[in-house]
Motif scaffolding. Structure first.
Motif, mmCIF file in Angstrom:
data_model
loop_
_atom_site.group_PDB
_atom_site.id
_atom_site.type_symbol
_atom_site.label_atom_id
_atom_site.label_comp_id
_atom_site.label_asym_id
_atom_site.label_seq_id
_atom_site.Cartn_x
_atom_site.Cartn_y
_atom_site.Cartn_z
ATOM 1 N N ASN A 39 0.831 -1.208 0.000
ATOM 2 C CA ASN A 39 0.000 0.000 0.000
ATOM 3 C C ASN A 39 0.866 1.259 0.000
ATOM 4 N N TRP A 40 1.925 1.228 0.780
ATOM 5 C CA TRP A 40 2.851 2.357 0.893
ATOM 6 C C TRP A 40 3.514 2.650 -0.451
ATOM 7 N N ALA A 41 4.022 1.604 -1.098
ATOM 8 C CA ALA A 41 4.714 1.786 -2.370
ATOM 9 C C ALA A 41 3.780 2.299 -3.459
ATOM 10 N N ILE A 42 2.593 1.708 -3.543
ATOM 11 C CA ILE A 42 1.649 2.078 -4.594
ATOM 12 C C ILE A 42 0.948 3.393 -4.264
ATOM 13 N N GLY A 43 0.841 3.702 -2.981
ATOM 14 C CA GLY A 43 0.184 4.935 -2.568
ATOM 15 C C GLY A 43 -1.320 4.839 -2.588
ATOM 16 N N ALA A 44 -1.843 3.638 -2.376
ATOM 17 C CA ALA A 44 -3.292 3.436 -2.415
ATOM 18 C C ALA A 44 -3.621 2.112 -1.741
ATOM 19 N N HIS A 45 -4.906 1.880 -1.492
ATOM 20 C CA HIS A 45 -5.365 0.578 -1.031
ATOM 21 C C HIS A 45 -6.033 -0.140 -2.204
ATOM 22 N N PRO A 46 -6.187 -1.470 -2.135
ATOM 23 C CA PRO A 46 -6.789 -2.203 -3.249
ATOM 24 C C PRO A 46 -8.272 -1.888 -3.414
ATOM 25 N N VAL A 47 -8.773 -2.147 -4.601
ATOM 26 C CA VAL A 47 -10.199 -1.939 -4.863
ATOM 27 C C VAL A 47 -10.981 -3.245 -4.780
ATOM 28 N N ARG A 48 -10.298 -4.390 -4.950
ATOM 29 C CA ARG A 48 -10.975 -5.681 -4.824
ATOM 30 C C ARG A 48 -9.943 -6.775 -4.569
ATOM 31 N N ALA A 49 -10.452 -7.903 -4.106
ATOM 32 C CA ALA A 49 -9.582 -9.046 -3.809
ATOM 33 C C ALA A 49 -10.307 -10.335 -4.142
ATOM 34 N N LEU A 50 -9.565 -11.317 -4.661
ATOM 35 C CA LEU A 50 -10.073 -12.664 -4.880
ATOM 36 C C LEU A 50 -9.022 -13.625 -4.340
ATOM 37 N N ALA A 51 -9.431 -14.489 -3.422
ATOM 38 C CA ALA A 51 -8.458 -15.273 -2.661
ATOM 39 C C ALA A 51 -8.841 -16.736 -2.574
ATOM 40 N N LEU A 52 -7.843 -17.528 -2.231
ATOM 41 C CA LEU A 52 -8.074 -18.910 -1.842
ATOM 42 C C LEU A 52 -7.219 -19.184 -0.618
ATOM 43 N N VAL A 95 -14.271 -9.892 -3.103
ATOM 44 C CA VAL A 95 -14.663 -8.872 -2.122
ATOM 45 C C VAL A 95 -14.099 -7.533 -2.569
ATOM 46 N N THR A 96 -14.941 -6.527 -2.670
ATOM 47 C CA THR A 96 -14.481 -5.186 -3.006
ATOM 48 C C THR A 96 -14.129 -4.425 -1.732
ATOM 49 N N TRP A 97 -13.375 -3.342 -1.916
ATOM 50 C CA TRP A 97 -13.015 -2.505 -0.773
ATOM 51 C C TRP A 97 -14.256 -1.974 -0.078
ATOM 52 N N GLU A 98 -15.235 -1.505 -0.855
ATOM 53 C CA GLU A 98 -16.445 -0.946 -0.253
ATOM 54 C C GLU A 98 -17.226 -2.012 0.498
ATOM 55 N N GLN A 99 -17.271 -3.241 -0.034
ATOM 56 C CA GLN A 99 -17.938 -4.315 0.693
ATOM 57 C C GLN A 99 -17.262 -4.561 2.035
ATOM 58 N N ALA A 100 -15.947 -4.598 2.026
ATOM 59 C CA ALA A 100 -15.217 -4.841 3.273
ATOM 60 C C ALA A 100 -15.395 -3.677 4.240
ATOM 61 N N LEU A 101 -15.270 -2.459 3.723
ATOM 62 C CA LEU A 101 -15.337 -1.287 4.595
ATOM 63 C C LEU A 101 -16.699 -1.136 5.256
#
Length: 420
Positions: A248-261, A384-390
């Motif tokens: 997050n620090w390097a990119i200067g932002a937080h993610p907008v979505r995630a897909l995980a296993l 999961v999107t950022w807004e869903q998580a938030l």
């Protein structure tokens, strides 16, 4: 690398320095003068004891004067260890507080700084209480285990700004010389525009405490807190948050979505609670930047703890004490690397004493939520999107904070566990 250069890089790259604001007059006067800086510790386990020692090493003006923990044996062990190693950490009986509400009594003492180092579940309530009483705060990462807790930390971060309080988090890479130097170069464009990244914390297993007949469910889970999501957030949140924070620090932002296993392949015994032992997440950041995230706690497997960034003009790799850039502007970190666990407390004290004010609460809250959304996706099998998580209503709090039985929490099953 000189202290001046390190500080200049920190102010330029950390993205946690905010405009100076009026501080609590009495505490600033004492911290800025020759008097002692009075510190209280909430959470007397290994990390809390270590954080108190780091604070003592950061300045001869630091005195640890109060302790709080839910368990008297943990408090006493910490108390004896501190006293045997530091004459500035002799804590009187009437400043030792035990129980679930012990933090309230400690925060009510005459303190300059409160160190929060309990299992992460308790961080939002403890942080909000410390800020409400006007205390400067050092709090360990992560700062929550669910979205409800993250929102509470964000709200308290705003109050800390209003009160001019300093808040430093235990994401120590943001205070480490090698990372500060590398991030400064990334933000200056040394690898061009970042187009993708990967990060990992792959290692063996950690400690585990089996239950005892004399322990209730609550006591066992508190003493074995790594393995219960409501207490630790799972290891993607409790540990891998360091790598995700660096991304997050390097990119200067937080993610907008995630897909995980993820899953529970090796640590299947009930003594390991209900957390997973491996995760893999694909995060998407603004501008279609994709980040591959991996974390694993399984013995006998290859280890890797680092971050790597691919840019339009090169690539970079960072890990504690190490940083390298290849491409148009090659560079390798070859300076002394000061102890970041001590440096973060030095930076906190400098901020309190009148330097540029630090409030890292929102930054670490966003990194914590980054990890939580990865866990939510892995547990459910859903994107999961950022807004869903938030905005999620997920709250992992137990029915009550008492020593007794706790409801059985099943291991999450992707495709069956609902997304809340």
């Amino acid at each position: 690398m000189s202290t001046d250069v390190t500080r200049r890089d920190f102010l330029r790259t950390s993205a946690v320095t905010v405009a100076a604001a009026p501080l609590a007059a009495g505490r600033v006067a004492r911290a800025a003068g020759s008097d002692a800086v009075r510190v209280g510790l909430v959470g007397c386990g290994g990390r809390g004891t270590g954080a108190a020692i780091n604070a003592l090493e950061a300045s001869p003006r630091v005195h640890v004067v109060a302790l709080a923990d839910v368990f008297s044996d943990r408090l006493e062990g910490c108390r004896q260890h501190l006293a045997s190693n530091h004459d500035r950490a002799i804590v009187a009986d009437d400043r030792c507080f035990v129980g679930f509400d012990a933090y309230k009594e400690l925060i009510g003492e005459d303190l300059d700084v409160v160190i929060l180092a309990t299992p992460p579940h308790f961080r939002p309530a403890h942080f909000a209480a410390a800020v409400d009483r006007g205390r400067h705060v050092f709090m360990e990462k992560p700062v929550a285990v669910d979205p409800v807790g993250v929102r509470r930390v964000m709200a308290a971060a705003d109050v800390a700004d209003e009160k001019g309080l300093t808040v430093v988090a235990g994401t120590q890479r943001r205070h480490e010389t090698s990372y500060l130097a590398a991030m400064g170069r990334l933000h200056d464009g040394d690898i061009g525009r970042i187009v993708s990244a990967r990060c990992s914390w792959n290692m063996g297993g950690l400690w585990m405490k089996p239950p005892r007949d004399e322990w209730t469910d609550m006591e066992w889970q508190l003493r074995n807190w790594l393995y219960f999501t409501w207490l630790s957030g799972d290891h993607i949140v409790e540990q891998h948050v360091h790598n995700l924070d660096a991304v997050n620090w390097a990119i200067g932002a937080h993610p907008v979505r995630a897909l995980a296993l993820g899953g529970r392949q090796v640590r299947t015994h009930p003594h390991y609670g209900h957390i997973f032992d491996h995760f893999a997440v694909e995060y998407e950041y603004p501008g279609h930047v994709h980040v591959t995230s991996m974390c694993r706690q399984i013995d006998g497997c290859a280890s890797r703890v680092e971050e790597a960034f691919r840019g339009t003009d090169g690539w970079a790799v960072t890990r504690p004490g190490f940083a390298v850039i290849e491409g148009r502007r090659p560079w390798r970190f070859d300076h002394d690397n000061s102890n970041p666990y001590v440096q973060e407390h030095r930076d906190l004290l400098e901020s309190i004493a009148g330097g540029p004010r630090l409030n890292e609460a929102r930054t670490v809250a966003e990194s914590t939520l980054t990890a939580i959304m990865g866990r939510m996706s892995a547990y459910t099998g859903r994107e999961v999107t950022w807004e869903q998580a938030l905005t999620s209503t997920l709250d992992l709090s137990p029915p009550a904070y008492v020593f007794g039985d706790l409801p059985d929490t099943p291991v999450a099953v992707p495709g069956k566990t609902p997304l809340t």
